[in-house]
Design a protein around this motif. Structure first.
Motif, PDB file in Angstrom:
ATOM      1  N   ARG A 270     -48.516 -48.686   9.961  1.00 31.09           N
ATOM      2  CA  ARG A 270     -49.219 -48.731  11.247  1.00 31.09           C
ATOM      3  C   ARG A 270     -49.181 -50.150  11.821  1.00 31.09           C
ATOM      4  O   ARG A 270     -48.982 -50.335  13.028  1.00 31.09           O
ATOM      5  N   TRP A 271     -49.365 -51.129  10.965  1.00 40.70           N
ATOM      6  CA  TRP A 271     -49.365 -52.512  11.424  1.00 40.70           C
ATOM      7  C   TRP A 271     -48.004 -52.897  11.995  1.00 40.70           C
ATOM      8  O   TRP A 271     -47.911 -53.626  12.988  1.00 40.70           O
ATOM      9  N   ARG A 272     -46.941 -52.376  11.388  1.00 41.99           N
ATOM     10  CA  ARG A 272     -45.589 -52.742  11.822  1.00 41.99           C
ATOM     11  C   ARG A 272     -45.214 -52.125  13.165  1.00 41.99           C
ATOM     12  O   ARG A 272     -44.191 -52.494  13.749  1.00 41.99           O
TER      13      ARG A 272
ATOM     14  N   PRO B  13     -32.769 -42.474   0.674  1.00 44.13           N
ATOM     15  CA  PRO B  13     -31.857 -43.579   1.008  1.00 44.13           C
ATOM     16  C   PRO B  13     -32.568 -44.853   1.451  1.00 44.13           C
ATOM     17  O   PRO B  13     -31.939 -45.820   1.863  1.00 44.13           O
ATOM     18  N   GLY B  14     -33.919 -44.844   1.406  1.00 41.54           N
ATOM     19  CA  GLY B  14     -34.662 -46.062   1.709  1.00 41.54           C
ATOM     20  C   GLY B  14     -35.140 -46.207   3.143  1.00 41.54           C
ATOM     21  O   GLY B  14     -35.432 -47.324   3.588  1.00 41.54           O
ATOM     22  N   TYR B  15     -35.242 -45.089   3.874  1.00 42.37           N
ATOM     23  CA  TYR B  15     -35.685 -45.144   5.266  1.00 42.37           C
ATOM     24  C   TYR B  15     -37.049 -44.486   5.482  1.00 42.37           C
ATOM     25  O   TYR B  15     -37.416 -44.145   6.600  1.00 42.37           O
ATOM     26  N   GLY B  16     -37.788 -44.313   4.388  1.00 41.98           N
ATOM     27  CA  GLY B  16     -39.092 -43.660   4.485  1.00 41.98           C
ATOM     28  C   GLY B  16     -40.065 -44.418   5.372  1.00 41.98           C
ATOM     29  O   GLY B  16     -40.844 -43.812   6.117  1.00 41.98           O
ATOM     30  N   SER B  17     -40.031 -45.759   5.312  1.00 43.54           N
ATOM     31  CA  SER B  17     -40.959 -46.536   6.133  1.00 43.54           C
ATOM     32  C   SER B  17     -40.655 -46.364   7.609  1.00 43.54           C
ATOM     33  O   SER B  17     -41.567 -46.348   8.452  1.00 43.54           O
ATOM     34  N   ALA B  18     -39.374 -46.230   7.958  1.00 36.98           N
ATOM     35  CA  ALA B  18     -39.002 -46.023   9.359  1.00 36.98           C
ATOM     36  C   ALA B  18     -39.564 -44.698   9.875  1.00 36.98           C
ATOM     37  O   ALA B  18     -40.086 -44.621  10.990  1.00 36.98           O
ATOM     38  N   LEU B  19     -39.456 -43.640   9.066  1.00 41.88           N
ATOM     39  CA  LEU B  19     -40.015 -42.351   9.459  1.00 41.88           C
ATOM     40  C   LEU B  19     -41.519 -42.460   9.684  1.00 41.88           C
ATOM     41  O   LEU B  19     -42.054 -41.966  10.685  1.00 41.88           O
ATOM     42  N   ARG B  20     -42.203 -43.126   8.771  1.00 38.64           N
ATOM     43  CA  ARG B  20     -43.665 -43.253   8.880  1.00 38.64           C
ATOM     44  C   ARG B  20     -44.064 -44.107  10.082  1.00 38.64           C
ATOM     45  O   ARG B  20     -45.063 -43.826  10.747  1.00 38.64           O
ATOM     46  N   GLN B  21     -43.285 -45.139  10.380  1.00 41.64           N
ATOM     47  CA  GLN B  21     -43.586 -45.950  11.561  1.00 41.64           C
ATOM     48  C   GLN B  21     -43.397 -45.149  12.841  1.00 41.64           C
ATOM     49  O   GLN B  21     -44.182 -45.270  13.780  1.00 41.64           O
ATOM     50  N   TYR B  22     -42.367 -44.330  12.872  1.00 44.55           N
ATOM     51  CA  TYR B  22     -42.126 -43.499  14.054  1.00 44.55           C
ATOM     52  C   TYR B  22     -43.274 -42.504  14.247  1.00 44.55           C
ATOM     53  O   TYR B  22     -43.736 -42.288  15.366  1.00 44.55           O
ATOM     54  N   LEU B  23     -43.741 -41.916  13.147  1.00 48.62           N
ATOM     55  CA  LEU B  23     -44.870 -40.996  13.238  1.00 48.62           C
ATOM     56  C   LEU B  23     -46.143 -41.730  13.642  1.00 48.62           C
ATOM     57  O   LEU B  23     -46.982 -41.175  14.374  1.00 48.62           O
ATOM     58  N   ALA B  24     -46.291 -42.969  13.177  1.00 50.61           N
ATOM     59  CA  ALA B  24     -47.451 -43.763  13.578  1.00 50.61           C
ATOM     60  C   ALA B  24     -47.420 -44.053  15.069  1.00 50.61           C
ATOM     61  O   ALA B  24     -48.458 -44.034  15.748  1.00 50.61           O
ATOM     62  N   LEU B  25     -46.230 -44.311  15.606  1.00 54.04           N
ATOM     63  CA  LEU B  25     -46.093 -44.523  17.043  1.00 54.04           C
ATOM     64  C   LEU B  25     -46.431 -43.239  17.811  1.00 54.04           C
ATOM     65  O   LEU B  25     -47.101 -43.275  18.844  1.00 54.04           O
ATOM     66  N   ALA B  26     -45.960 -42.110  17.294  1.00 53.82           N
ATOM     67  CA  ALA B  26     -46.278 -40.826  17.938  1.00 53.82           C
ATOM     68  C   ALA B  26     -47.774 -40.557  17.912  1.00 53.82           C
ATOM     69  O   ALA B  26     -48.340 -40.013  18.864  1.00 53.82           O
ATOM     70  N   ASN B  27     -48.426 -40.949  16.825  1.00 53.71           N
ATOM     71  CA  ASN B  27     -49.872 -40.778  16.707  1.00 53.71           C
ATOM     72  C   ASN B  27     -50.622 -41.669  17.694  1.00 53.71           C
ATOM     73  O   ASN B  27     -51.521 -41.209  18.418  1.00 53.71           O
ATOM     74  N   THR B  28     -50.235 -42.946  17.775  1.00 59.83           N
ATOM     75  CA  THR B  28     -50.922 -43.889  18.649  1.00 59.83           C
ATOM     76  C   THR B  28     -50.660 -43.593  20.115  1.00 59.83           C
ATOM     77  O   THR B  28     -51.584 -43.630  20.940  1.00 59.83           O
ATOM     78  N   CYS B  29     -49.425 -43.296  20.443  1.00 64.03           N
ATOM     79  CA  CYS B  29     -49.052 -43.119  21.850  1.00 64.03           C
ATOM     80  C   CYS B  29     -49.392 -41.740  22.402  1.00 64.03           C
ATOM     81  O   CYS B  29     -49.837 -41.622  23.549  1.00 64.03           O
ATOM     82  N   LEU B  30     -49.184 -40.703  21.590  1.00 59.43           N
ATOM     83  CA  LEU B  30     -49.281 -39.340  22.108  1.00 59.43           C
ATOM     84  C   LEU B  30     -50.243 -38.450  21.328  1.00 59.43           C
ATOM     85  O   LEU B  30     -50.248 -37.237  21.505  1.00 59.43           O
ATOM     86  N   GLY B  31     -51.054 -39.048  20.470  1.00 60.21           N
ATOM     87  CA  GLY B  31     -52.063 -38.285  19.758  1.00 60.21           C
ATOM     88  C   GLY B  31     -51.518 -37.318  18.739  1.00 60.21           C
ATOM     89  O   GLY B  31     -52.196 -36.354  18.348  1.00 60.21           O
ATOM     90  N   PHE B  32     -50.295 -37.549  18.258  1.00 61.57           N
ATOM     91  CA  PHE B  32     -49.681 -36.672  17.265  1.00 61.57           C
ATOM     92  C   PHE B  32     -50.453 -36.735  15.954  1.00 61.57           C
ATOM     93  O   PHE B  32     -50.771 -37.809  15.445  1.00 61.57           O
TER      94      PHE B  32
END
Length: 372
Positions: free
Chosen positions: A313-315, A281-300
């Protein structure tokens, strides 16, 4: 993730680093706040993000609790104890309500914090703060459920009573206005869809209820989200609805829960299917940004099935900059803009709400929402 470096030693970064201690990462004494001022800032931030119990859990898990200043240790223990007591009352409230719904032929599906506590996602219920209890029920059963709950003493909050009596909520929201019962600790939100109506295609009630797991709990039957749906619901509610849709700051409580649940349910989640759910449905970038935040903030560590990409990651940088800044004036302005945006959207979706612009209550509620 290495120890917090001086150039990134904001209260937010320190708090994130400490929280990773409950997610399997090793903490050092140097990762802790270094002085009373840092402790004050970190504890204030943990309170605003509702992660103080997780902070206590992380420091105890890492054997660092004895190194804390006595007043800090006492504060963390006190918050945990109060939260444990309140959540005990909330589960008693559910224990009372679920059999009533069962008597109507309804197996309620617990969402978010209620699901996390009842299914034992955390060591104890005290590690997870909840603000209300969200329950998904079949839309066709709503009228009978409301009658039963009214007989139990539940009623709509005064601020939502008009939407409840006129049915105006149906054009604006995916859940009935919050219900409270005097003497009970939590409001109840009866959902007819698991997610905001704008994101119905991402996760429908039909699919959610079909794949939910039946749980016999304290003499009643309820449903718990499948692991994949638990994670999808977290991303939709926390990032798409709140952070992007309402311009809210990233919720560390929700981000932590996403990482913790991902680790706990790692062998039960198809990341390929989860990516497809958001991509189509076009929300793939949102999922990836959320995972990028989890990676940066909590080492996911992102699953191998998902490539985050430099652009996603830049976004995330504006979100991180806002969290690092932690400025009350900036937050006031963002809240003002977000509330204006939400109210304009509601007026567009239901034009007869335009008359509310002439009531003083409309503006007083707006002012209160900005101050939060």
């Amino acid at each position: 993730m290495t120890s917090v470096q001086a150039k990134t030693r904001t209260a937010f970064r320190i708090l994130c680093r400490c929280l990773t201690g409950a997610l399997g990462q090793t903490l050092l004494s140097s990762d802790l706040p270094a002085n009373p001022q840092e402790w004050e800032e970190v504890l204030r931030l943990s309170s605003s993000h509702l992660v103080t119990p997780q902070l206590r859990w992380a420091l105890r898990e890492q054997g660092l609790f004895t190194e804390l200043p006595p007043d800090v240790a006492d504060y963390l223990d006190a918050v945990y104890t109060l939260n444990l007591d309140r959540n005990g009352e909330c589960t008693n409230q559910l224990e009372q309500l679920i059999p009533v719904l069962n008597s109507l032929g309804v197996q309620p599906a617990l969402l978010k914090g209620g699901a996390a506590i009842v299914c034992g996602l955390y060591p104890t219920s005290g590690e997870r703060m909840i603000t209300d209890l969200d329950i998904l029920i079949p839309a066709k059963g709503l009228s009978a459920i409301l009658n039963k709950m009214e007989a139990m003493g539940y009623q709509a909050l005064d601020s939502h009573s008009e939407l409840a009596t006129t049915g105006g909520w149906q054009a604006l929201c995916h859940h009935y206005p919050p219900l409270f019962c005097p003497g009970l600790p939590s409001t109840i939100e009866l959902h007819v869809e698991p997610v905001d109506l704008l994101f119905f295609k991402l996760l429908s009630s039909e699919e959610f209820l079909r794949d939910a797991v039946t749980l016999k709990w304290r003499g009643g039957d309820c449903l718990i989200p499948s692991p994949s749906h638990f994670l999808a619901h977290n991303v939709i509610h926390s990032f798409l609805v709140n952070t992007r849709g309402k311009l809210e700051v990233i919720s560390l409580r929700q981000l932590f829960e996403f990482v913790h649940a991902s680790q706990t349910y790692s062998d039960q989640v198809s990341w390929t299917a989860l990516v497809k759910r958001f991509d189509e449905p076009g929300y793939g970038s949102a999922l990836r940004q959320y995972l990028a935040l989890a990676n940066t903030c909590l080492g996911f560590t992102p699953p191998v099935e998902i490539e985050l990409g430099t652009w996603n990651r830049w976004r995330t940088k504006p979100h991180l900059a806002r969290l690092d800044l932690n400025n009350s004036s900036v937050e006031w302005m963002i809240n003002f803009c977000s509330q204006a945006k939400v109210r304009l959207q509601n007026l567009f979706r239901k034009p007869d709400l335009l008359k509310k612009l002439l009531s003083s209550d409309f503006y007083s509620r707006w002012a209160k929402s900005i101050k939060r």
